[in-house]
Design a protein around this motif. Structure first.
Motif, PDB file in Angstrom:
ATOM      1  N   LEU A 118       0.861  -1.182   0.000  1.00  0.00           N
ATOM      2  CA  LEU A 118       0.000   0.000   0.000  1.00  0.00           C
ATOM      3  C   LEU A 118       0.897   1.231   0.000  1.00  0.00           C
ATOM      4  O   LEU A 118       1.661   1.450   0.934  1.00  0.00           O
ATOM      5  CB  LEU A 118      -0.913   0.017   1.224  1.00  0.00           C
ATOM      6  CG  LEU A 118      -1.749   1.285   1.426  1.00  0.00           C
ATOM      7  CD1 LEU A 118      -2.739   1.484   0.275  1.00  0.00           C
ATOM      8  CD2 LEU A 118      -2.504   1.224   2.764  1.00  0.00           C
ATOM      9  N   GLY A 177      -2.470  -0.876  -3.562  1.00  0.00           N
ATOM     10  CA  GLY A 177      -3.314   0.219  -3.112  1.00  0.00           C
ATOM     11  C   GLY A 177      -2.525   1.505  -3.062  1.00  0.00           C
ATOM     12  O   GLY A 177      -1.293   1.499  -3.112  1.00  0.00           O
ATOM     13  N   SER A 203      -7.878   1.849   4.300  1.00  0.00           N
ATOM     14  CA  SER A 203      -7.076   1.481   3.135  1.00  0.00           C
ATOM     15  C   SER A 203      -6.206   0.261   3.418  1.00  0.00           C
ATOM     16  O   SER A 203      -6.011  -0.593   2.552  1.00  0.00           O
ATOM     17  CB  SER A 203      -6.206   2.666   2.703  1.00  0.00           C
ATOM     18  OG  SER A 203      -5.216   2.964   3.668  1.00  0.00           O
ATOM     19  N   THR A 255      -6.782  -3.302   1.495  1.00  0.00           N
ATOM     20  CA  THR A 255      -5.673  -3.798   0.680  1.00  0.00           C
ATOM     21  C   THR A 255      -5.284  -5.214   1.093  1.00  0.00           C
ATOM     22  O   THR A 255      -5.076  -6.085   0.242  1.00  0.00           O
ATOM     23  CB  THR A 255      -4.458  -2.863   0.792  1.00  0.00           C
ATOM     24  OG1 THR A 255      -4.829  -1.548   0.342  1.00  0.00           O
ATOM     25  CG2 THR A 255      -3.294  -3.373  -0.050  1.00  0.00           C
ATOM     26  N   TYR A 290      -7.311  -0.668  -3.490  1.00  0.00           N
ATOM     27  CA  TYR A 290      -7.742   0.596  -2.899  1.00  0.00           C
ATOM     28  C   TYR A 290      -6.974   1.755  -3.514  1.00  0.00           C
ATOM     29  O   TYR A 290      -5.750   1.754  -3.553  1.00  0.00           O
ATOM     30  CB  TYR A 290      -7.501   0.587  -1.390  1.00  0.00           C
ATOM     31  CG  TYR A 290      -7.960   1.855  -0.705  1.00  0.00           C
ATOM     32  CD1 TYR A 290      -9.259   1.963  -0.213  1.00  0.00           C
ATOM     33  CD2 TYR A 290      -7.118   2.955  -0.587  1.00  0.00           C
ATOM     34  CE1 TYR A 290      -9.699   3.128   0.377  1.00  0.00           C
ATOM     35  CE2 TYR A 290      -7.553   4.124   0.007  1.00  0.00           C
ATOM     36  CZ  TYR A 290      -8.841   4.202   0.492  1.00  0.00           C
ATOM     37  OH  TYR A 290      -9.271   5.365   1.064  1.00  0.00           O
TER      38      TYR A 290
END
Length: 238
Positions: free
Chosen positions: A81, A102, A116, A120, A126
């Motif tokens: 992420l 993400g 988030s 993820t 995301y």
């Protein structure tokens, strides 16, 4: 999830990394198990520590975050992420193509960072939304006050109407007009003149002079009994 989500934080700013670690560890589902302040260190930590997620900043010394994404994908399929201040469409697109799962902006609310991460890790790609709702979004540094005449029309209808743009960025703009617009609809827009509050002409790169946009929100404005509406638009090309 019975076990905590194990996270490796890759962030070059010591103060932010420390604050982020404390924040994540305070959540009952999350645990920071490793940290790195550079791309080279991140590769080492990812090789040595098993984790569910790498939380990655793109602004890193020597090896950029974008390059690091490619390197991580050579050695691991761990979920990644991106958590960064870079909010351009190009940065998002490049990161996803390089292997990120993400993409989240640093200045969103804390609850959105948690969301988030959870999404993820669960396999739900995301991507944080850009600054569109100018009336409610925190991230106001990218928008500028202005005073523009604008022509607009629904995409599937002929004939233009007039409105006034009150602020604008490369992502979208806010309008004031005398009729409500349908949220989610597509508009054709043409900005014909743009001045700031002092009447100084703005350079054309601030606004989209001819574009298509989506109506993101529409609110009634209390204007001494006059029926006025505030509208937020997102450019499709942003």
């Amino acid at each position: 999830m019975d076990e905590k989500i194990k996270i490796i934080v890759v962030e070059n700013d010591d103060l932010y990394r420390s604050a982020l670690r404390d924040f994540l560890n305070s959540h009952d589902q999350l645990e920071v198990v490793g940290e790195a302040e550079s791309g080279e260190k991140a590769i080492q930590v990812i090789r040595e520590i098993s984790a569910d997620l790498v939380l990655l900043d793109l602004r890193l010394p020597n090896l950029s975050g974008q390059d690091l994404l490619h390197e991580i994908r050579k050695i691991s399929q761990v979920k990644i992420l991106v958590l960064t201040a870079f909010d351009s469409f190009e940065s998002v697109d490049q990161a996803i193509k390089a292997g990120a799962n993400g993409y989240c902006f640093k200045d969103v609310r804390r609850i959105e960072i948690i969301d988030s991460i959870l999404r993820t890790v669960a396999g739900d790609p995301y991507v944080c939304r850009t600054t569109i709702d100018f009336a409610n979004e925190k991230r106001e540094e990218d928008r500028l006050d202005c005073n523009c005449n604008i022509n607009w029309a629904y995409f599937d209808k002929e004939g233009f109407s007039t409105a006034r743009v009150v602020n604008s960025s490369r992502a979208g703009c806010s309008l004031e007009l005398d009729q409500p617009l349908v949220t989610g609809s597509t508009l054709l827009i043409r900005i014909t003149r743009c001045e700031d509050r002092q009447g100084i002409q703005r350079p054309p790169e601030i606004s989209k002079w001819t574009s298509m946009a989506e109506v993101k929100w529409c609110n009634k404005i209390n204007d001494k009994g006059n029926e006025r509406y505030g509208v937020g638009l997102r450019y499709f090309s942003a």
